[in-house]
Write a protein that holds these residues in place. Structure first.
Motif, PDB file in Angstrom:
ATOM      1  N   ASP A  60       0.731  -1.233   0.012  1.00 44.52           N
ATOM      2  CA  ASP A  60       0.024   0.179   0.002  1.00 44.52           C
ATOM      3  C   ASP A  60       0.776   1.125  -0.098  1.00 44.52           C
ATOM      4  O   ASP A  60       0.543   2.286  -0.776  1.00 44.52           O
ATOM      5  CB  ASP A  60      -1.035   0.104   1.110  1.00 44.52           C
ATOM      6  N   ALA A  61       1.913   1.277   0.777  1.00 45.30           N
ATOM      7  CA  ALA A  61       2.702   2.453   0.806  1.00 45.30           C
ATOM      8  C   ALA A  61       3.355   2.615  -0.372  1.00 45.30           C
ATOM      9  O   ALA A  61       3.701   3.519  -0.701  1.00 45.30           O
ATOM     10  CB  ALA A  61       3.593   2.085   2.174  1.00 45.30           C
ATOM     11  N   TRP A  62       4.066   1.730  -1.080  1.00 45.58           N
ATOM     12  CA  TRP A  62       4.634   1.549  -2.373  1.00 45.58           C
ATOM     13  C   TRP A  62       3.637   2.303  -3.320  1.00 45.58           C
ATOM     14  O   TRP A  62       4.193   3.325  -4.128  1.00 45.58           O
ATOM     15  CB  TRP A  62       4.743   0.121  -2.894  1.00 45.58           C
ATOM     16  N   ALA A  74      15.246   2.915  -6.678  1.00 50.28           N
ATOM     17  CA  ALA A  74      15.388   1.639  -5.954  1.00 50.28           C
ATOM     18  C   ALA A  74      14.604   1.640  -4.640  1.00 50.28           C
ATOM     19  O   ALA A  74      14.354   2.880  -4.259  1.00 50.28           O
ATOM     20  CB  ALA A  74      17.019   1.213  -5.559  1.00 50.28           C
ATOM     21  N   VAL A  75      14.483   0.697  -4.078  1.00 48.11           N
ATOM     22  CA  VAL A  75      13.592   0.661  -2.573  1.00 48.11           C
ATOM     23  C   VAL A  75      14.476  -0.248  -1.517  1.00 48.11           C
ATOM     24  O   VAL A  75      14.828  -1.378  -1.814  1.00 48.11           O
ATOM     25  CB  VAL A  75      12.351   0.134  -2.676  1.00 48.11           C
ATOM     26  N   LEU A  88       6.935  -7.014  -3.276  1.00 46.83           N
ATOM     27  CA  LEU A  88       7.278  -5.651  -3.827  1.00 46.83           C
ATOM     28  C   LEU A  88       8.107  -6.133  -5.106  1.00 46.83           C
ATOM     29  O   LEU A  88       8.116  -5.087  -6.012  1.00 46.83           O
ATOM     30  CB  LEU A  88       7.892  -4.920  -2.730  1.00 46.83           C
ATOM     31  N   ARG A  89       9.288  -6.919  -5.190  1.00 47.57           N
ATOM     32  CA  ARG A  89       9.981  -7.113  -6.356  1.00 47.57           C
ATOM     33  C   ARG A  89       9.132  -7.394  -7.534  1.00 47.57           C
ATOM     34  O   ARG A  89       9.295  -7.314  -8.522  1.00 47.57           O
ATOM     35  CB  ARG A  89      11.064  -8.178  -5.930  1.00 47.57           C
ATOM     36  N   GLU A  90       7.845  -8.071  -7.156  1.00 53.07           N
ATOM     37  CA  GLU A  90       7.219  -8.565  -8.179  1.00 53.07           C
ATOM     38  C   GLU A  90       6.406  -7.723  -9.037  1.00 53.07           C
ATOM     39  O   GLU A  90       6.340  -7.429 -10.194  1.00 53.07           O
ATOM     40  CB  GLU A  90       5.976  -9.568  -7.755  1.00 53.07           C
TER      41      GLU A  90
END
Length: 228
Positions: A60-62, A74-75, A88-90
């Motif tokens: 959600d934050a992303w 990058a994260v 998240l990588r997906e």
């Protein structure tokens, strides 16, 4: 251009502190460090339940961050346990790393390592993560040999820093001494925890092994992938 430090805990003050720790790595690069805080969940993750909720909150934050600020280079998921990293990588389309994996991969390059962190629930959770990453001592001679947890969670340690530093220093010395009597001694210790960022340098010296700060390891990874 910017990189994203995504805090799966709900404490915005911790997000601000982590951004302040990571930002000096990007001085004179033209890359900004932005922070995002989980919109729901625990103020400090310390159990299987709060870990699972945090993984959802990370996504959600992303999405909220991308809508407002665009896609980062990058994260760094700023929890020592890496909730939501694989999901998240997906979806992110940019490099994503968690504090635990960043620190463990850095430690593996040195040799067999142990982890010291806060919160008893993290012991089996980190063992499981290391196995999933194929970084456990059962899988590689340079992997994770032990996890030493102190009773208080990272959030509680952060609230009483003088006592916490003494307790964590003793834990680091103890885990090195305990492993010295086994087949493979330690070449490094990781001090894990978002709330403990910057603390490794404040610990009493640990004989013969470096102590890797998980937040600083994450910052080094973030700079490597974001700044060519």
């Amino acid at each position: 251009m910017h990189v994203l430090l995504l805090n799966p805990n709900t404490r915005a003050d911790l997000t601000d502190e982590l951004v302040a720790l990571v930002a000096p790595s990007f001085q004179d690069t033209g890359v900004a460090v932005r922070g995002a805080t989980a919109p729901f969940g625990a103020d400090y993750i310390a159990s299987e339940q709060t870990y699972l909720i945090a993984a959802h909150a990370v996504l959600d934050a992303w999405h909220a961050h991308v809508q407002q600020h665009g896609r980062p280079l990058a994260v760094l998921v700023a929890c020592f346990g890496d909730p939501g990293v694989w999901a998240l990588r997906e979806v992110a389309g940019v490099p994503v790393m968690g504090l635990a994996e960043a620190a463990m991969r850095e430690a593996e390059a040195i040799g067999p390592f142990a982890i010291v962190t806060g919160g008893a629930a993290w012991g089996p959770m980190l063992e499981r993560l290391a196995r999933g990453l194929r970084l456990h001592g059962e899988q590689t001679p340079r992997g994770l040999m032990a996890v030493h947890t102190v009773a208080a969670s990272g959030g509680a340690l952060r609230a009483a820093p003088d006592q916490a530093l003494a307790e964590l220093s003793s834990a680091c010395v103890d885990v090195v001494a305990a492993q010295a009597h086994r087949a493979r001694s330690l070449d490094a210790v990781i001090l894990g925890g978002a709330a403990l960022g910057g603390w490794a340098r404040r610990l009493a010296p640990v004989p013969s092994v470096p102590v890797i700060d998980s937040v600083e390891a994450g910052a080094r990874w973030l700079r490597r992938v974001a700044v060519a």
